[in-house]
Design a protein around this motif. Structure first.
Motif, short mmCIF file in Angstrom:
data_model
loop_
_atom_site.label_atom_id
_atom_site.label_comp_id
_atom_site.label_asym_id
_atom_site.label_seq_id
_atom_site.Cartn_x
_atom_site.Cartn_y
_atom_site.Cartn_z
N ASP A 21 44.44 47.70 42.50
CA ASP A 21 43.32 48.30 41.77
C ASP A 21 43.82 49.47 40.98
O ASP A 21 44.61 50.26 41.47
CB ASP A 21 42.25 48.77 42.76
CG ASP A 21 41.44 47.60 43.27
OD1 ASP A 21 40.93 46.84 42.43
OD2 ASP A 21 41.35 47.45 44.50
N ARG B 160 42.24 45.69 37.48
CA ARG B 160 42.76 45.09 38.70
C ARG B 160 43.84 44.07 38.33
O ARG B 160 43.70 43.35 37.34
CB ARG B 160 41.61 44.39 39.40
CG ARG B 160 41.94 43.79 40.72
CD ARG B 160 40.64 43.43 41.41
NE ARG B 160 40.54 44.12 42.65
CZ ARG B 160 40.00 43.58 43.75
NH1 ARG B 160 39.45 42.39 43.69
NH2 ARG B 160 39.99 44.25 44.85
N GLU C 175 34.97 43.36 35.56
CA GLU C 175 36.38 43.67 35.80
C GLU C 175 37.24 43.22 34.62
O GLU C 175 36.90 42.26 33.93
CB GLU C 175 36.89 42.93 37.05
CG GLU C 175 36.55 43.62 38.35
CD GLU C 175 37.33 43.02 39.53
OE1 GLU C 175 38.12 43.75 40.11
OE2 GLU C 175 37.13 41.83 39.85
#
Ligand code: ADP
Ligand code: ADP
Length: 226
Positions: free
Chosen positions: A220, A204, A31
């Motif tokens: 998101d 995110r 991420e």
């Protein structure tokens, strides 16, 4: 694949400032997560905890399924980039990037290859022999990012890395960072108070509320990149 978890974390500094309160967040491998919120909402406090700099006063943090304190001693999985590039003025660009590799005691030839590779990624291969005082703010930040990448971290922590740069330089570096994030397949935790920056960069966003530092929402974002 969870790499970081904040488990109902509270942080009260000596003196009584509550920097984080019941902060709960899980970060997955790969991420690009930004901590977004106004100054003083606890973003840096949260990021520093991931690096083992400062302990939770409530709850706990785990990083790669370990407590951050164990991490620091055991692995080189995390690299930290600060707003100030923190280069050693008496070392040239190449030698600044070689520093973490020297500290680790790796093979000299391989270290140099690694340093050259990451300096090429950040567009500095023509400035190997320059000293920090000869570089612009954006170039210094590139050196700082290259130095972090040289250690081949699994996770890159960045605290307002572009905060001191002009808008054009900031945008250029943001795009370079996105390329690097995709190429290197790293997890990135990024602190910013700039909404545009968070939206542009992140997969995110952890939006934090002013005081005491709480998570107010998670957003998101489907990045428009392959
Ligand atoms: P942000 O990164 O969002 O600006 P910080 O995590 O730096 O927020 O700070 C959160 C709160 O904790 C602020 O009120 C700040 O003044 C306080 N704080 C941060 N570091 C310390 C410290 N070392 N000692 C005491 N208070 C601190
Ligand atoms: P940032 O918000 O980007 O972390 P700051 O200027 O708030 O930057 O903090 C810089 C340093 O000063 C940090 O190491 C932080 O821990 C420390 N600090 C911040 N606020 C306080 C405070 N109220 N008391 C003591 N130290 C602080």
């Amino acid at each position: 694949n969870e790499v970081v978890s904040f488990n109902h974390v509270g942080k009260t500094y000596t003196g009584g400032t509550v920097a984080l309160s019941d902060f709960h967040l899980s970060v997955k491998e790969g991420e690009f997560l930004s901590f977004l919120g106004p100054s003083g909402c606890g973003k840096s406090t949260a990021l520093r905890m991931v690096a083992g700099l400062g302990e939770a006063t409530d709850g706990d943090v785990s990083v790669f399924n370990k407590k951050p304190k164990e991490m620091i001693q055991q692995t080189n999985d995390i690299a930290f980039v600060f707003q100030d590039a923190n280069l050693l003025p008496w070392r040239n660009v190449l030698d600044n990037v070689l520093l973490p590799l020297e500290l680790r005691g790796g093979n000299k030839k391989e270290s140099k290859q690694t340093a050259l590779r990451v300096l090429e990624m950040v567009g500095l291969k023509d400035h190997l022999k320059s000293y920090p005082r000869q570089l612009s703010g954006g170039m210094k930040m590139r050196v700082s990012i290259a130095r972090a990448l040289a250690a081949k971290p699994r996770m890159l922590l960045m605290d307002e890395p572009f905060g001191a740069l002009d808008e054009i330089t900031r945008q250029t570096l943001q795009m370079e960072l996105l390329d690097i994030w995709q190429q290197e397949n790293m997890t990135v935790l990024f602190v910013t108070h700039n909404v545009y920056e968070a939206v542009f960069l992140s997969s995110r966003i952890a939006v934090m509320s002013a005081r005491p530092g709480r998570l107010s929402s998670l957003i998101d974002i489907d990045l428009p990149y392959p």
